[in-house]
Write an enzyme that holds these catalytic residues in place. Structure first.
Site, mmCIF file in Angstrom:
data_model
loop_
_atom_site.group_PDB
_atom_site.id
_atom_site.type_symbol
_atom_site.label_atom_id
_atom_site.label_comp_id
_atom_site.label_asym_id
_atom_site.label_seq_id
_atom_site.Cartn_x
_atom_site.Cartn_y
_atom_site.Cartn_z
ATOM 1 N N ARG A 182 36.626 -30.150 28.831
ATOM 2 C CA ARG A 182 36.974 -31.655 28.541
ATOM 3 C C ARG A 182 37.102 -32.826 29.294
ATOM 4 O O ARG A 182 37.772 -33.171 29.944
ATOM 5 C CB ARG A 182 37.823 -31.612 27.035
ATOM 6 C CG ARG A 182 38.937 -32.662 26.857
ATOM 7 C CD ARG A 182 39.722 -32.419 25.611
ATOM 8 N NE ARG A 182 39.135 -32.093 24.299
ATOM 9 C CZ ARG A 182 39.837 -31.994 23.570
ATOM 10 N NH1 ARG A 182 41.165 -32.408 22.899
ATOM 11 N NH2 ARG A 182 39.492 -31.229 22.389
ATOM 12 N N HIS A 235 31.204 -34.074 20.789
ATOM 13 C CA HIS A 235 31.778 -32.522 20.336
ATOM 14 C C HIS A 235 31.093 -31.857 19.398
ATOM 15 O O HIS A 235 31.400 -30.697 18.959
ATOM 16 C CB HIS A 235 33.478 -33.022 20.014
ATOM 17 C CG HIS A 235 34.797 -32.079 20.011
ATOM 18 N ND1 HIS A 235 34.994 -31.569 20.574
ATOM 19 C CD2 HIS A 235 35.747 -32.529 19.109
ATOM 20 C CE1 HIS A 235 35.976 -30.969 20.327
ATOM 21 N NE2 HIS A 235 36.456 -31.381 20.151
ATOM 22 N N GLN A 239 33.371 -29.127 18.086
ATOM 23 C CA GLN A 239 33.860 -29.417 17.111
ATOM 24 C C GLN A 239 32.888 -29.415 15.413
ATOM 25 O O GLN A 239 33.121 -28.422 14.012
ATOM 26 C CB GLN A 239 34.358 -30.927 16.662
ATOM 27 C CG GLN A 239 35.471 -31.430 15.654
ATOM 28 C CD GLN A 239 36.239 -30.672 15.125
ATOM 29 O OE1 GLN A 239 37.398 -30.695 15.964
ATOM 30 N NE2 GLN A 239 36.927 -30.461 13.827
ATOM 31 N N ASP A 276 37.700 -39.184 11.350
ATOM 32 C CA ASP A 276 38.161 -39.085 12.608
ATOM 33 C C ASP A 276 39.684 -40.984 12.849
ATOM 34 O O ASP A 276 39.220 -41.586 12.429
ATOM 35 C CB ASP A 276 37.295 -39.303 13.627
ATOM 36 C CG ASP A 276 37.724 -38.879 14.543
ATOM 37 O OD1 ASP A 276 39.000 -38.159 15.268
ATOM 38 O OD2 ASP A 276 37.424 -38.468 15.945
ATOM 39 N N CYS A 305 38.926 -33.908 13.004
ATOM 40 C CA CYS A 305 38.986 -32.981 13.011
ATOM 41 C C CYS A 305 40.366 -32.471 13.732
ATOM 42 O O CYS A 305 41.177 -31.961 14.321
ATOM 43 C CB CYS A 305 37.869 -33.919 14.140
ATOM 44 S SG CYS A 305 38.417 -35.127 14.970
ATOM 45 N N ARG A 363 37.867 -23.224 14.436
ATOM 46 C CA ARG A 363 37.811 -23.716 15.981
ATOM 47 C C ARG A 363 37.973 -22.325 16.792
ATOM 48 O O ARG A 363 36.468 -22.226 17.357
ATOM 49 C CB ARG A 363 38.625 -24.813 16.242
ATOM 50 C CG ARG A 363 38.597 -25.854 15.591
ATOM 51 C CD ARG A 363 37.517 -26.689 16.499
ATOM 52 N NE ARG A 363 37.273 -26.857 17.369
ATOM 53 C CZ ARG A 363 37.657 -27.648 18.638
ATOM 54 N NH1 ARG A 363 37.847 -28.534 18.044
ATOM 55 N NH2 ARG A 363 37.282 -27.450 19.978
HETATM 56 N N1 NVA Z 1 37.203 -38.801 18.585
HETATM 57 C C1 NVA Z 1 38.919 -38.132 19.342
HETATM 58 C C2 NVA Z 1 38.300 -36.553 18.665
HETATM 59 C C3 NVA Z 1 39.801 -35.687 19.349
HETATM 60 C C4 NVA Z 1 39.082 -34.002 19.060
HETATM 61 C C5 NVA Z 1 38.943 -38.107 20.757
HETATM 62 O O1 NVA Z 1 38.010 -38.892 21.604
HETATM 63 O O2 NVA Z 1 39.952 -38.735 21.364
HETATM 64 N N1 CP Z 2 39.970 -31.516 17.140
HETATM 65 C C1 CP Z 2 39.839 -31.329 18.402
HETATM 66 O O1 CP Z 2 39.117 -31.040 19.323
HETATM 67 O O2 CP Z 2 41.972 -31.353 18.754
HETATM 68 P P1 CP Z 2 42.753 -31.153 20.416
HETATM 69 O O3 CP Z 2 41.898 -32.359 21.205
HETATM 70 O O4 CP Z 2 44.079 -30.602 19.583
HETATM 71 O O5 CP Z 2 41.475 -30.209 21.366
#
Ligand code: NVA
Ligand code: CP
Length: 310
Positions: A108, A135, A138, A230, A270, A298
């Site tokens: 990540r 992502h 997701q 989101d 998400c 997930r």
């Molecule tokens: N768009 C959000 C998704 C989190 C799972 C982010 O990147 O923070």
């Molecule tokens: N949706 C998602 O990726 O959640 P987290 O940021 O908690 O991993």
């Protein structure tokens, strides 16, 4: 015929073809039912997954860790700041080193290029567990959830309302691969990446999917089967929070807006959600909301992916 995916890295859903997505969804159904029946499914016995995190996570971390354990393997949580990466060791050397210890890497990250570099220098498969660009894990859980609830994917219409961000990009790729229509309503200047739209439109010619971008949330939500949103400020954009809150206010998913959707619409997010901002409690906790099924899925879709590529 079985679809061979061993050794394959996933930086984006754009990497997967329709057959591969179907195989992942089919395997997810199988693994989910085996888990529900309490049947062992040790498909990755003795295998190890390294998980690099440059950003926080609840769902991704826990679902990958639990998933590897259920498959008979082990997952290692590696905070990027605690690795030598934080002291300047290159991504290339980190990838080469980890490849000598583990059978797969999930990461990540902020820059999508980090995922591409990990893929380039690893000799084991790499999974994008969220980058600023996309992502894919997701996206897979989202497709699986829709399929479970609606019994089909092609011919449905998804309305995405909010920031044209990483999650929006995964949905655009995902919908275009499975023949689902997607309309995105984003404020001016916050629309999704044009290249993603162009690629999805090309794919849509083969699958029957249509992609549309508008600045009008009502236009997007009208008659939609799925309403998705989101956060307004993704991880790394916290400083823009106040400015974005004003710009995105008309894009809130609330009871007035969802009245335009089909009666049996699904509400999706998400997570994590900022309740009272991009979505009201009333919608997030309504009977149409499937947000925790998405979160659960997930686990099942990632287990499917891991078992197919590792
Ligand atoms: N768009 C959000 C998704 C989190 C799972 C982010 O990147 O923070
Ligand atoms: N949706 C998602 O990726 O959640 P987290 O940021 O908690 O991993």
């Amino acid at each position: 015929m079985t679809v061979r995916m061993k050794g394959k890295s996933i930086d984006s859903l754009s990497n997967l073809n329709q057959k591969e997505i179907k195989e992942i969804l089919k395997t997810s159904t199988l693994l989910k039912s085996q888990l529900a029946r309490g049947e062992e499914h040790l498909l990755l016995k003795g295998k190890t997954l390294a998980m690099i995190f440059e950003k926080p996570s609840t769902r991704t971390r826990v679902s990958f860790e639990v998933g590897m354990w259920q498959l008979g393997g082990v997952a290692l949580y590696l905070s990027a700041g605690d690795l030598q990466l934080g002291r300047g060791e290159t991504i290339a050397d980190t990838a080469r080193t980890l490849s000598r210890y583990v059978h797969g890497i999930m990461a990540r990250v902020f820059a999508h290029q980090t995922i591409l570099d990990l893929i380039k220098y690893s000799t084991v498969p790499v999974i994008n567990g969220l980058s600023d660009f996309t992502h894919p894990c997701q996206g897979l859980a989202d497709l699986f959830t829709i399929y479970e609830k609606k019994g089909r994917l092609s011919g449905l219409t998804l309305a995405y309302v909010g920031d044209g961000n990483n999650v929006a990009h995964s949905l655009i790729y995902g919908c275009s691969k499975v023949g689902m229509d997607i309309t995105l309503a984003c404020p001016k200047g916050y629309e999704p990446n044009l290249e993603v739209i162009i690629e999805a439109k090309e794919e849509g010619k083969r699958t029957g999917s249509h992609v549309k971008v508008t600045n009008d949330p009502i236009e997007a939500v009208r008659n939609a089967d799925i309403v998705y949103t989101d956060v307004w400020a993704s991880m790394g954009k916290e400083k823009e929070y106040e400015k974005r809150s004003k710009i995105f206010k008309p894009y809130q998913i609330n009871t007035t807006l969802v009245r335009k959707a089909k009666e049996d619409y699904l509400f999706m997010h998400c997570l994590p959600a900022h309740r009272g901002q991009e979505v009201t409690d009333e919608v997030a906790d309504s009977k149409n909301s499937v947000i925790f099924d998405q979160a659960e899925n997930r686990l099942h879709t990632q287990k499917a992916l891991l078992s197919l590529i590792m």
